[in-house]
Design a protein around this motif. Sequence first.
Motif, PDB file in Angstrom:
ATOM      1  N   GLU A  11      31.548  49.978  39.611  1.00 54.41           N
ATOM      2  CA  GLU A  11      32.651  50.519  39.509  1.00 54.41           C
ATOM      3  C   GLU A  11      32.236  52.043  40.201  1.00 54.41           C
ATOM      4  O   GLU A  11      33.302  52.506  40.737  1.00 54.41           O
ATOM      5  N   LYS A  12      31.258  52.544  40.019  1.00 54.98           N
ATOM      6  CA  LYS A  12      30.901  53.991  40.451  1.00 54.98           C
ATOM      7  C   LYS A  12      31.024  53.739  42.133  1.00 54.98           C
ATOM      8  O   LYS A  12      31.795  54.583  42.896  1.00 54.98           O
ATOM      9  N   MET A  13      30.509  52.729  42.732  1.00 58.75           N
ATOM     10  CA  MET A  13      30.535  52.530  44.118  1.00 58.75           C
ATOM     11  C   MET A  13      31.982  52.481  44.779  1.00 58.75           C
ATOM     12  O   MET A  13      32.445  52.729  45.803  1.00 58.75           O
ATOM     13  N   GLY A  14      32.952  51.616  44.073  1.00 59.76           N
ATOM     14  CA  GLY A  14      34.302  51.285  44.183  1.00 59.76           C
ATOM     15  C   GLY A  14      34.944  52.560  44.148  1.00 59.76           C
ATOM     16  O   GLY A  14      35.536  52.841  45.066  1.00 59.76           O
ATOM     17  N   GLN A  15      34.561  53.559  43.229  1.00 58.00           N
ATOM     18  CA  GLN A  15      35.499  54.805  43.047  1.00 58.00           C
ATOM     19  C   GLN A  15      35.149  55.672  44.328  1.00 58.00           C
ATOM     20  O   GLN A  15      35.919  56.562  44.825  1.00 58.00           O
ATOM     21  N   GLU A  16      33.706  55.900  44.334  1.00 58.54           N
ATOM     22  CA  GLU A  16      33.081  57.052  44.962  1.00 58.54           C
ATOM     23  C   GLU A  16      32.964  56.507  46.599  1.00 58.54           C
ATOM     24  O   GLU A  16      33.128  57.568  47.451  1.00 58.54           O
ATOM     25  N   GLN A  17      32.455  55.305  46.914  1.00 61.73           N
ATOM     26  CA  GLN A  17      32.573  55.103  48.241  1.00 61.73           C
ATOM     27  C   GLN A  17      33.227  53.817  48.733  1.00 61.73           C
ATOM     28  O   GLN A  17      33.362  53.436  50.108  1.00 61.73           O
ATOM     29  N   GLY A  18      34.217  53.363  47.848  1.00 60.44           N
ATOM     30  CA  GLY A  18      35.219  52.356  48.433  1.00 60.44           C
ATOM     31  C   GLY A  18      34.459  50.880  48.813  1.00 60.44           C
ATOM     32  O   GLY A  18      35.187  50.323  49.506  1.00 60.44           O
ATOM     33  N   ILE A  19      33.490  50.525  48.349  1.00 58.94           N
ATOM     34  CA  ILE A  19      32.737  49.472  48.362  1.00 58.94           C
ATOM     35  C   ILE A  19      32.295  48.861  47.333  1.00 58.94           C
ATOM     36  O   ILE A  19      32.115  49.422  46.175  1.00 58.94           O
ATOM     37  N   SER A  20      31.755  47.503  47.443  1.00 57.81           N
ATOM     38  CA  SER A  20      30.484  47.167  46.619  1.00 57.81           C
ATOM     39  C   SER A  20      29.375  46.684  47.135  1.00 57.81           C
ATOM     40  O   SER A  20      29.500  46.665  48.307  1.00 57.81           O
ATOM     41  N   TYR A  21      28.591  46.074  46.571  1.00 58.38           N
ATOM     42  CA  TYR A  21      27.247  45.676  47.249  1.00 58.38           C
ATOM     43  C   TYR A  21      26.640  44.384  46.193  1.00 58.38           C
ATOM     44  O   TYR A  21      26.684  44.597  45.004  1.00 58.38           O
ATOM     45  N   PRO A  22      26.554  43.262  46.615  1.00 57.00           N
ATOM     46  CA  PRO A  22      26.427  42.727  48.129  1.00 57.00           C
ATOM     47  C   PRO A  22      27.994  42.237  48.655  1.00 57.00           C
ATOM     48  O   PRO A  22      28.122  41.826  49.786  1.00 57.00           O
ATOM     49  N   MET A  23      29.091  42.483  47.667  1.00 60.96           N
ATOM     50  CA  MET A  23      30.270  41.835  48.424  1.00 60.96           C
ATOM     51  C   MET A  23      31.150  42.492  49.323  1.00 60.96           C
ATOM     52  O   MET A  23      31.922  42.360  49.854  1.00 60.96           O
ATOM     53  N   LEU A  24      30.838  43.946  49.326  1.00 61.07           N
ATOM     54  CA  LEU A  24      31.779  44.894  50.131  1.00 61.07           C
ATOM     55  C   LEU A  24      33.166  45.288  49.637  1.00 61.07           C
ATOM     56  O   LEU A  24      33.256  46.354  49.697  1.00 61.07           O
ATOM     57  N   VAL A  25      33.893  44.115  49.331  1.00 62.18           N
ATOM     58  CA  VAL A  25      35.106  44.440  48.673  1.00 62.18           C
ATOM     59  C   VAL A  25      35.117  45.658  47.602  1.00 62.18           C
ATOM     60  O   VAL A  25      34.151  44.975  46.476  1.00 62.18           O
ATOM     61  N   PRO A  26      35.445  46.584  47.279  1.00 62.53           N
ATOM     62  CA  PRO A  26      35.296  47.287  46.095  1.00 62.53           C
ATOM     63  C   PRO A  26      35.956  46.586  44.892  1.00 62.53           C
ATOM     64  O   PRO A  26      36.946  45.766  44.984  1.00 62.53           O
ATOM     65  N   VAL A  27      35.284  46.776  43.773  1.00 62.84           N
ATOM     66  CA  VAL A  27      35.611  45.719  42.728  1.00 62.84           C
ATOM     67  C   VAL A  27      37.134  45.885  42.118  1.00 62.84           C
ATOM     68  O   VAL A  27      37.693  45.030  41.771  1.00 62.84           O
ATOM     69  N   TRP A  28      37.731  46.993  42.438  1.00 65.52           N
ATOM     70  CA  TRP A  28      39.169  47.471  41.893  1.00 65.52           C
ATOM     71  C   TRP A  28      40.217  46.596  42.943  1.00 65.52           C
ATOM     72  O   TRP A  28      41.051  46.135  42.455  1.00 65.52           O
ATOM     73  N   ARG A  29      39.576  46.516  44.143  1.00 65.29           N
ATOM     74  CA  ARG A  29      40.585  45.444  44.971  1.00 65.29           C
ATOM     75  C   ARG A  29      40.227  43.921  44.911  1.00 65.29           C
ATOM     76  O   ARG A  29      41.037  43.260  45.054  1.00 65.29           O
ATOM     77  N   ALA A  30      39.088  43.730  44.673  1.00 63.42           N
ATOM     78  CA  ALA A  30      38.624  42.283  44.307  1.00 63.42           C
ATOM     79  C   ALA A  30      39.459  41.871  43.170  1.00 63.42           C
ATOM     80  O   ALA A  30      39.933  40.830  43.195  1.00 63.42           O
ATOM     81  N   ARG A  31      39.825  42.657  42.020  1.00 67.75           N
ATOM     82  CA  ARG A  31      40.560  42.424  40.819  1.00 67.75           C
ATOM     83  C   ARG A  31      41.894  42.000  41.286  1.00 67.75           C
ATOM     84  O   ARG A  31      42.783  40.974  41.067  1.00 67.75           O
ATOM     85  N   GLU A  32      42.570  43.060  42.327  1.00 69.26           N
ATOM     86  CA  GLU A  32      43.772  42.571  42.708  1.00 69.26           C
ATOM     87  C   GLU A  32      43.991  41.487  43.719  1.00 69.26           C
ATOM     88  O   GLU A  32      44.909  40.574  43.455  1.00 69.26           O
ATOM     89  N   GLN A  33      42.905  41.153  44.457  1.00 69.83           N
ATOM     90  CA  GLN A  33      42.944  39.931  45.088  1.00 69.83           C
ATOM     91  C   GLN A  33      42.850  38.742  44.299  1.00 69.83           C
ATOM     92  O   GLN A  33      43.388  37.748  44.622  1.00 69.83           O
ATOM     93  N   TYR A  34      42.093  38.874  43.287  1.00 73.11           N
ATOM     94  CA  TYR A  34      41.741  37.691  42.480  1.00 73.11           C
ATOM     95  C   TYR A  34      43.282  37.295  41.691  1.00 73.11           C
ATOM     96  O   TYR A  34      43.556  36.109  41.619  1.00 73.11           O
ATOM     97  N   ARG A  35      44.150  38.487  41.053  1.00 76.17           N
ATOM     98  CA  ARG A  35      45.014  38.195  40.454  1.00 76.17           C
ATOM     99  C   ARG A  35      46.319  37.698  41.476  1.00 76.17           C
ATOM    100  O   ARG A  35      47.041  37.030  40.969  1.00 76.17           O
TER     101      ARG A  35
END
Length: 151
Positions: A44-68
């Motif tokens: 969550e923090k990485m997604g907000q502050e750095q716009g990424i996740s690790y190891p997936m790269l896609v930030p979690v908020w965007r991953a939720r959009e893509q999943y939906r």
Amino acid sequence: MSKKNPYKEDKPGICTVCGKIAFFDEFGNGTCPHCGWEMCKDEEKMGQEQGISYPMLVPVWRAREQYRQGKPFKATFEDFVNGLYFYSEMSFLHKGIHYYVMSSNGKICVGHGDVYQLYDTREEFTEKANIDGRLLKDIWDEVENPSYMFD
Ligand SMILES: [Zn+2]
């Protein structure tokens, strides 16, 4: 003799992307068996502050959009550049060719084999990086598996 179960320490929890039951290890990491998301404790923090996740790269908020939307998880060009500044070594596939992108001392190198382009700044890379004259930002839909370079 019984084998040690490598997963016995894992605890059930809720996948942060699809909301189904998944298992987390002692560090809060785990791969969701339903949607394939690889969770990490700080996502969550990485997604907000750095716009990424690790190891997936896609930030979690965007991953939720893509999943939906029923789409596979795929980093946008912006996510990819964010990842580059986090990890320094990235890769992607375009029409069967495996490209690397590396950042060092602020400069960015993108290429494959002996062919490469060098850029001085993030802005220059974002605006000018291209494959055979076609801007990377414009043909991102053709890019497959943009990710961290793990080997
Ligand atoms: Zn999931």
